[in-house]
Design a protein around this motif. Structure first.
Motif, PDB file in Angstrom:
ATOM      1  N   GLN A 194      32.441  37.311  44.203  1.00 41.07           N
ATOM      2  CA  GLN A 194      31.971  38.637  43.803  1.00 41.07           C
ATOM      3  C   GLN A 194      33.104  39.557  43.347  1.00 41.07           C
ATOM      4  O   GLN A 194      32.854  40.660  42.861  1.00 41.07           O
ATOM      5  CB  GLN A 194      31.225  39.296  44.968  1.00 41.07           C
ATOM      6  N   ALA A 195      34.345  39.127  43.499  1.00 46.63           N
ATOM      7  CA  ALA A 195      35.498  39.971  43.186  1.00 46.63           C
ATOM      8  C   ALA A 195      35.689  40.121  41.676  1.00 46.63           C
ATOM      9  O   ALA A 195      35.249  39.278  40.884  1.00 46.63           O
ATOM     10  CB  ALA A 195      36.759  39.377  43.811  1.00 46.63           C
ATOM     11  N   HIS A 196      36.395  41.192  41.320  1.00 41.65           N
ATOM     12  CA  HIS A 196      36.772  41.403  39.915  1.00 41.65           C
ATOM     13  C   HIS A 196      38.123  40.731  39.690  1.00 41.65           C
ATOM     14  O   HIS A 196      39.131  41.126  40.284  1.00 41.65           O
ATOM     15  CB  HIS A 196      36.870  42.891  39.590  1.00 41.65           C
ATOM     16  N   THR A 226      40.659  34.975  52.444  1.00 47.31           N
ATOM     17  CA  THR A 226      39.473  35.609  51.897  1.00 47.31           C
ATOM     18  C   THR A 226      38.295  34.663  52.034  1.00 47.31           C
ATOM     19  O   THR A 226      38.475  33.449  52.136  1.00 47.31           O
ATOM     20  CB  THR A 226      39.668  36.019  50.418  1.00 47.31           C
ATOM     21  N   GLU A 231      41.019  40.171  37.110  1.00 54.81           N
ATOM     22  CA  GLU A 231      41.534  40.740  35.868  1.00 54.81           C
ATOM     23  C   GLU A 231      41.645  39.639  34.817  1.00 54.81           C
ATOM     24  O   GLU A 231      42.225  38.590  35.067  1.00 54.81           O
ATOM     25  CB  GLU A 231      42.914  41.367  36.117  1.00 54.81           C
ATOM     26  N   THR A 249      45.524  38.815  39.459  1.00 54.25           N
ATOM     27  CA  THR A 249      45.120  40.122  39.958  1.00 54.25           C
ATOM     28  C   THR A 249      43.629  40.100  40.278  1.00 54.25           C
ATOM     29  O   THR A 249      42.806  39.806  39.409  1.00 54.25           O
ATOM     30  CB  THR A 249      45.442  41.222  38.936  1.00 54.25           C
ATOM     31  N   ILE A 250      43.322  40.388  41.535  1.00 50.33           N
ATOM     32  CA  ILE A 250      41.952  40.378  42.029  1.00 50.33           C
ATOM     33  C   ILE A 250      41.670  41.739  42.655  1.00 50.33           C
ATOM     34  O   ILE A 250      42.415  42.182  43.535  1.00 50.33           O
ATOM     35  CB  ILE A 250      41.745  39.260  43.066  1.00 50.33           C
ATOM     36  N   ASP A 251      40.603  42.361  42.191  1.00 49.68           N
ATOM     37  CA  ASP A 251      40.228  43.698  42.665  1.00 49.68           C
ATOM     38  C   ASP A 251      41.409  44.663  42.617  1.00 49.68           C
ATOM     39  O   ASP A 251      41.637  45.456  43.532  1.00 49.68           O
ATOM     40  CB  ASP A 251      39.636  43.635  44.076  1.00 49.68           C
ATOM     41  N   GLY A 252      42.182  44.561  41.539  1.00 50.74           N
ATOM     42  CA  GLY A 252      43.295  45.478  41.316  1.00 50.74           C
ATOM     43  C   GLY A 252      44.563  45.171  42.086  1.00 50.74           C
ATOM     44  O   GLY A 252      45.540  45.902  41.976  1.00 50.74           O
ATOM     45  N   LYS A 253      44.578  44.086  42.851  1.00 52.28           N
ATOM     46  CA  LYS A 253      45.759  43.742  43.647  1.00 52.28           C
ATOM     47  C   LYS A 253      46.322  42.404  43.173  1.00 52.28           C
ATOM     48  O   LYS A 253      45.591  41.418  43.050  1.00 52.28           O
ATOM     49  CB  LYS A 253      45.401  43.665  45.123  1.00 52.28           C
TER      50      LYS A 253
END
Length: 104
Positions: free
Chosen positions: A78-80, A71, A82, A12-16
């Motif tokens: 820089q991504a979040h 991407t 999870e 899960t990256i940036d909530g996806k």
């Protein structure tokens, strides 16, 4: 749904949620990008715990491309992710392991 026999790993990256997998082309790019003379050298880095954050990002980026998600490497950095760095490193190691696993 993650298909492990296809070599897929979920992250899960940036909530996806993304399904990643390593293609042969991505593996060839990894050898070059990470200055590894062989795939075995790359695998040994992870097995021995001698991998870097750069190695993790390169593997995740390749896995995302193999899973159909385009991407930019800088955007991924820089991504979040999870679960943070631990989840990222586990996913990268799992990508490598599943790329070479033989279904039983």
């Amino acid at each position: 749904m993650t298909n492990r026999w296809r070599g897929e790993v979920a992250l899960t990256i940036d909530g996806k949620l993304h399904q990643m997998r390593l293609t042969l082309g991505a593996l060839a790019e990894l050898e070059e990008d990470l200055d590894a003379s062989t795939l075995l050298e790359l695998v040994e880095r992870f097995e021995s715990g001698r991998f870097s954050a750069r190695d993790i990002l390169a593997l995740l980026h390749a896995g995302l491309r193999g899973g159909g998600y385009q991407t930019d490497p800088d955007a991924l950095a820089q991504a979040h992710i999870e679960g943070g760095p631990v989840a990222a490193s586990r996913a990268a190691a799992e990508l490598l392991a599943r790329a070479f696993a033989v279904p039983q």
